[in-house]
Design an enzyme around this catalytic site. Structure first.
Site, PDB file in Angstrom:
ATOM      1  N   TRP A  50       0.819  -1.218   0.000  1.00 21.80           N
ATOM      2  CA  TRP A  50       0.000   0.000   0.000  1.00 21.80           C
ATOM      3  C   TRP A  50       0.850   1.264   0.000  1.00 21.80           C
ATOM      4  CZ3 TRP A  50      -4.982   1.685  -0.302  1.00 21.80           C
ATOM      5  CH2 TRP A  50      -5.252   2.984   0.155  1.00 21.80           C
ATOM      6  N   ASN A  52       0.018   5.758   0.064  1.00 22.85           N
ATOM      7  CA  ASN A  52      -0.812   6.944  -0.146  1.00 22.85           C
ATOM      8  C   ASN A  52       0.033   8.210  -0.047  1.00 22.85           C
ATOM      9  OD1 ASN A  52      -1.625   5.903   2.798  1.00 22.85           O
ATOM     10  ND2 ASN A  52      -2.149   8.071   2.841  1.00 22.85           N
ATOM     11  N   ASP A  53      -0.309   9.204   0.724  1.00 27.45           N
ATOM     12  CA  ASP A  53       0.245  10.560   0.605  1.00 27.45           C
ATOM     13  C   ASP A  53       1.772  10.624   0.491  1.00 27.45           C
ATOM     14  OD1 ASP A  53      -2.379  10.864   1.330  1.00 27.45           O
ATOM     15  OD2 ASP A  53      -1.996  12.103   3.085  1.00 27.45           O
ATOM     16  N   GLN A  69       3.393   7.663   2.720  1.00 28.67           N
ATOM     17  CA  GLN A  69       2.609   6.812   3.588  1.00 28.67           C
ATOM     18  C   GLN A  69       2.586   5.395   3.002  1.00 28.67           C
ATOM     19  OE1 GLN A  69       0.345   8.204   6.650  1.00 28.67           O
ATOM     20  NE2 GLN A  69       2.487   8.791   6.403  1.00 28.67           N
ATOM     21  N   SER A 110       1.452  11.767   7.973  1.00 25.76           N
ATOM     22  CA  SER A 110       2.130  12.663   7.027  1.00 25.76           C
ATOM     23  C   SER A 110       2.925  13.767   7.715  1.00 25.76           C
ATOM     24  CB  SER A 110       1.114  13.297   6.084  1.00 25.76           C
ATOM     25  OG  SER A 110       0.547  12.336   5.239  1.00 25.76           O
ATOM     26  N   ASP A 185      -0.373  16.559   9.953  1.00 28.05           N
ATOM     27  CA  ASP A 185       0.281  16.868   8.674  1.00 28.05           C
ATOM     28  C   ASP A 185       1.151  18.127   8.723  1.00 28.05           C
ATOM     29  OD1 ASP A 185      -1.329  14.752   7.967  1.00 28.05           O
ATOM     30  OD2 ASP A 185      -2.745  15.946   6.813  1.00 28.05           O
ATOM     31  N   GLU A 236      -6.512  18.823   5.137  1.00 26.48           N
ATOM     32  CA  GLU A 236      -5.328  17.999   5.308  1.00 26.48           C
ATOM     33  C   GLU A 236      -4.170  18.557   4.477  1.00 26.48           C
ATOM     34  OE1 GLU A 236      -6.613  13.500   6.188  1.00 26.48           O
ATOM     35  OE2 GLU A 236      -7.021  14.092   4.117  1.00 26.48           O
TER      36      GLU A 236
END
Length: 526
Positions: A50, A52-53, A69, A110, A185, A236
């Site tokens: 996986w 993400n950000d 991430q 993050s 974040d 975010e």
């Protein structure tokens, strides 16, 4: 007779052996990283599991660092780590060991990385400065207990140019949660006029600004945004960027904010233009809100690299959408980044507009394909095929629409299974749109289709289009980045054909260039 039987037996045995070896080879190819179905060939994606950000992007000693991430155990979101990759050109990437792991304080959410050039933290030296990583710890156990202060800000530092990291103060908070559910974040940048670090922090429905002279002892300065811009879900991944207005000596600040309530469906990134004095951010009175970085469904949480040469504002985003991110039909990995993009700020009358275009180093991947350079479409002959049978599923198209008397003009990418992705310019209202409703697998989640993504162009006499096609994504840039539309697609086989259609009148299509784009993943990644 015995000899004949032996020969037949041998032939049968060899045939089965060859069949088995061929099947094994094909099975191996399906599981080799960067060859799987839908795998991007010139976008960054994790080797497996996986993503993400994007996090912690920093440029130091000729190397671009991309943290992100990452959950290394499965292809769905889980306990967050900071994955890590490096590049010298922002095109070809080398995977590095995981940089930050969850611990008793929580998951690693993050954040950002800066270079402490003057050793203000005291963690390095002026000759060998520390890299400082700021991030959010997310304590899932406290969340399950019903606590609301389960997110805090922490710091780690690196003394070996970002290759390994030590958590500061045993990962205890440098900013403790004051009792707010969403508190995360941290994006840190240097503010030279006040000689301090400034942190932009996402707090529920707005942004807080904090300051620290040493990067460790932080003081809250101000709040921004509870009554500004688009709302609907939490804010975010903020990013405060000082930018020069193109073609002038004027400087403004741009504030990026991501949220899951974009008008085109789910995740998106809005921006504000204004001024920042080291204490508070004030939107320019002439700036029109809300404004969007990208009008597609799949560009979220984008932030910029720190410590880049002056005037170089380089951004990368997560090419996905929380509406369906956990269900996209990939196999050994899930999640990819957009191509890195260069940002520029432009004055449009008294307003301001943020443009984004692909970085120039991506052009090194090009191999130009022969095609028509100019064509005229009419009501009688309204369709022209620009290219067929492009292999590899990774290519780029650039063209200009001129003398547009048609009601609309469509650029269509398609494969042999009658699946297509359609970019359409409507001459009557200046709207540029993208339609993925017939692009292949669209049924894995009911939210994947949603509304057609569209944006209005400022200039409408000539429309310049640049389109980057990877197996599972389409990135459109219009009029040198005035508008971008980023969408994922999942066709049965890669799009390999291109045609242009004029609807209800004439149009000239010129400056046509088509390039095959080579893979960024060499044998070492197989």
């Amino acid at each position: 007779m015995a000899l004949r039987l032996f020969n037949i037996s041998t032939i049968i045995t060899l045939s089965f052996l060859l069949f088995f070896l061929k099947a094994q080879a094909q099975n191996g190819n399906q599981h080799r990283p960067y060859t799987e179905q839908y795998r991007p060939q010139f976008h960054f994606s994790p080797k497996s599991k996986w993503l993400n950000d994007p996090n912690g992007m920093v440029y130091y000693k000729g190397v671009y660092h991309l943290f992100y991430q990452h959950y290394p155990d499965t292809t769905v979101w889980g306990p967050m780590h900071w994955g890590h990759a490096t590049s010298t050109d922002l095109v070809h990437w080398k995977h590095q060991p995981i940089a930050l792991f969850p611990d008793q304080e929580g998951m690693i959410f993050s954040g950002s990385v800066v270079v402490d050039h003057e050793n203000l933290s005291g963690l390095g030296t002026e000759d060998s400065p520390a890299l400082l990583a700021f991030y959010t710890t997310h304590n899932i156990d406290e969340l399950k207990k019903g606590s609301i202060d389960y997110e805090n800000q922490a710091m780690a530092f690196s003394l070996d140019d970002g290759l390994s990291w030590t958590k500061y103060n045993d990962n205890k908070p440098i900013i403790k949660n004051p009792g707010i559910k969403d508190f995360r974040d941290p994006k840190v940048s240097w503010h030279a006029p006040t000689n301090r670090w400034i942190m932009a922090l996402a707090v529920n429905d707005h942004i807080e600004f904090w300051s620290a002279s040493n990067g460790i002892d932080w003081v809250k300065e101000s709040d921004f945004g509870a009554d500004k811009g688009q709302h609907g879900r939490v804010w975010e991944c903020p990013d405060l960027i000082k930018m020069r207005v193109d073609g002038t000596s004027q400087e403004k600040y741009v504030l990026l904010v991501s949220l899951g309530a974009a008008p085109f469906g789910g995740s998106g990134t809005q921006y504000f233009v204004g001024d920042f004095d080291g204490h508070q951010f004030i939107v320019d009175p002439n700036f029109n809100m809300p404004a969007w970085l990208d009008y597609g469904r799949d560009n979220y949480a984008g932030v910029t690299w720190s410590n880049t040469p002056e005037e170089e504002h380089l951004l990368i985003g997560w090419m996905n959408n929380w509406d369906y991110a956990k269900k996209i039909p990939t196999s050994s990995w899930r999640g990819a980044m957009t191509v890195p993009r260069k940002l520029s700020l432009h004055a449009v009358g008294e307003n301001y507009h943020l443009k984004n275009v692909p970085i120039k180093p991506l052009e090194a991947l090009r191999t130009e394909l022969p095609t028509l350079k100019k064509l005229n479409l009419t009501a009688q002959k309204n369709t022209a095929v620009l290219q067929e049978n492009i292999d590899g599923g990774a290519f780029e198209v650039a063209l200009t629409l001129r003398q547009i008397n048609a009601d609309s003009v469509s650029l269509v990418f398609y494969n042999g299974q009658e699946e297509s992705y359609i970019i359409n310019y409507a001459n009557i209202n200046g709207l540029l749109s993208a339609d993925r409703s017939q692009s292949g697998n669209t049924v894995f989640d009911p939210k994947f289709l949603g509304a057609r993504t569209q944006a209005k162009l400022i200039g409408q006499k000539e429309i310049k289009l640049q389109v980057l096609i990877d197996w599972s994504s389409v990135e459109l840039f219009a009029n040198d980045g005035e508008v971008s539309i980023t969408n994922q697609v999942f066709p049965s086989s890669p799009f390999s054909n291109i045609k242009v259609i004029s609807h209800g009148g004439d149009c000239t299509v010129s400056d046509i260039s088509i390039y095959r784009l080579s893979s960024i993943w060499g044998a070492g990644y197989q």
